[in-house]
Design an enzyme around this catalytic site. Sequence first.
Site, PDB file in Angstrom:
ATOM      1  CB  THR A 249       2.245  -0.467   4.289  1.00 50.42           C
ATOM      2  OG1 THR A 249       1.848  -1.580   3.132  1.00 50.42           O
ATOM      3  CG2 THR A 249       3.465  -0.529   4.781  1.00 50.42           C
ATOM      4  N   GLY A 250       0.769  -3.365   5.376  1.00 51.92           N
ATOM      5  CA  GLY A 250       0.947  -4.496   5.833  1.00 51.92           C
ATOM      6  C   GLY A 250      -0.281  -5.288   5.960  1.00 51.92           C
TER       7      GLY A 250
ATOM      8  CB  THR B 279      -0.913   0.132   1.182  1.00 49.50           C
ATOM      9  OG1 THR B 279      -1.919  -1.032   1.224  1.00 49.50           O
ATOM     10  CG2 THR B 279      -1.477   1.342   1.374  1.00 49.50           C
TER      11      THR B 279
ATOM     12  NE  ARG C 294      -8.505  -7.281   3.696  1.00 47.37           N
ATOM     13  CZ  ARG C 294      -7.271  -6.669   3.451  1.00 47.37           C
ATOM     14  NH1 ARG C 294      -7.344  -5.728   2.548  1.00 47.37           N
ATOM     15  NH2 ARG C 294      -6.594  -6.776   4.680  1.00 47.37           N
ATOM     16  CB  VAL C 295     -12.551  -2.881   4.065  1.00 47.30           C
ATOM     17  CG1 VAL C 295     -11.990  -1.500   4.200  1.00 47.30           C
ATOM     18  CG2 VAL C 295     -13.780  -2.670   3.257  1.00 47.30           C
ATOM     19  N   GLY C 296      -9.284  -3.523   4.472  1.00 50.62           N
ATOM     20  CA  GLY C 296      -8.095  -3.508   5.224  1.00 50.62           C
ATOM     21  C   GLY C 296      -8.095  -2.033   6.296  1.00 50.62           C
TER      22      GLY C 296
HETATM   23  C1  SD4 Z   1      -4.485  -4.062   3.327  1.00 50.70           C
HETATM   24  N1  SD4 Z   1      -2.647  -2.613   4.427  1.00 50.70           N
HETATM   25  O1  SD4 Z   1      -5.372  -3.979   2.563  1.00 50.70           O
HETATM   26  C2  SD4 Z   1      -3.316  -3.219   3.047  1.00 50.70           C
HETATM   27  C3  SD4 Z   1      -2.490  -3.996   2.578  1.00 50.70           C
HETATM   28  C4  SD4 Z   1      -0.972  -3.410   2.446  1.00 50.70           C
HETATM   29  O2  SD4 Z   1       1.244  -3.675   2.050  1.00 50.70           O
HETATM   30  O3  SD4 Z   1      -0.709  -2.493   2.953  1.00 50.70           O
HETATM   31  N2  SD4 Z   1      -0.004  -3.871   1.883  1.00 50.70           N
HETATM   32  O4  SD4 Z   1      -4.633  -4.826   4.383  1.00 50.70           O
END
Ligand code: SD4
Length: 320
Positions: free
Chosen positions: A202-203, A151, A179-181
């Site tokens: 991010t993650g 991200t 799905r939402v992060g």
């Molecule tokens: C998510 N945090 O949708 C985002 C994905 C992401 O590095 O950051 N990936 O969970």
Amino acid sequence: MWGIIATWRMALEGVQETLPSLAVGGSAGDAIEQAIKAVEDFPYYKSVGYGGLPNRQGQVELDAAYMDGSRLDFGAVCGLQDIANPIGVARRLSQEPVNNVLVAQGARQYALDHGFEAKEMLTDRAQIHYHNRQVELAQEQGLAAYDGHDTVGMVALDGHDHMVAGTSTSGLFMKHPGRVGDSPMIGSGLYVDSQIGGATATGLGEDLMKGVLSYAIVQLMAAGYPPQEACEKAVYDLDRRLRAQRGQAGDLSVVAMNAKGQWGSATNIDNFSFVVASKTTPLTVYRLHPLASGQMELERASQEWLDDYVRQRMRPLEVK
Ligand code: SD4
């Protein structure tokens, strides 16, 4: 003072574009939107905007958020389909008195009603990635469907002591539709207060949200922690807690900048990269390596590494 910090090497070109303006008093909001749009528009970054990887039904669903640290305005879109620049829609939503967070069809309708560009966001290349991953999943046991998710998140400070943060992502590859992060969630994917500072993450969204990680970092900075120590403490504490209680922790990576333009970063994975520039820090890409102590080893990325990053992402793909 002015400055900007962003997750992953992919932010480099976008961040670079904003520097001439930030250096002469340009606004943090414009810098965030311009820099994130550049990442959204680049077709070879497969986890943000155009070229982003689809969900498990083959649809690209995009999440983005924008926060203004002076007014605390916040806007976000979740599961937005086929609109060119989700960050622009999130920024526009942040200016509304209510209805600041919109999902799916409602978000798309709002974007179209307000003149945002409609665009088919699924590229041929992303379809090959999708196809190949389905083949791999069918063949190999234990392969994580979620690998390859970067991200873009940014925090900017302008010469008028104004701070803004933004995020944009296609979320996790092969995610469930809908799905939402963390990225469009205030406090988790981003938070900024012009009087203190801002952070973005991010993650693995599911785990980042458990620590409301960006808000936690801003609160540590409010309590007097410099950005580097705030990032290290927040990531280390959440990582340890998740491992102790749940046996594992997902990827957690963060960057932060305070109201003085000091910055920091932390991660629990090897080789998290980020981009930073300020009045006193020349534009630099760093690679981060976590140490067992919870502190970070910071390595300046070599030109070879920077070039290879893009080469890897642009390499021809074979259909499996
Ligand atoms: C998510 N945090 O949708 C985002 C994905 C992401 O590095 O950051 N990936 O969970």
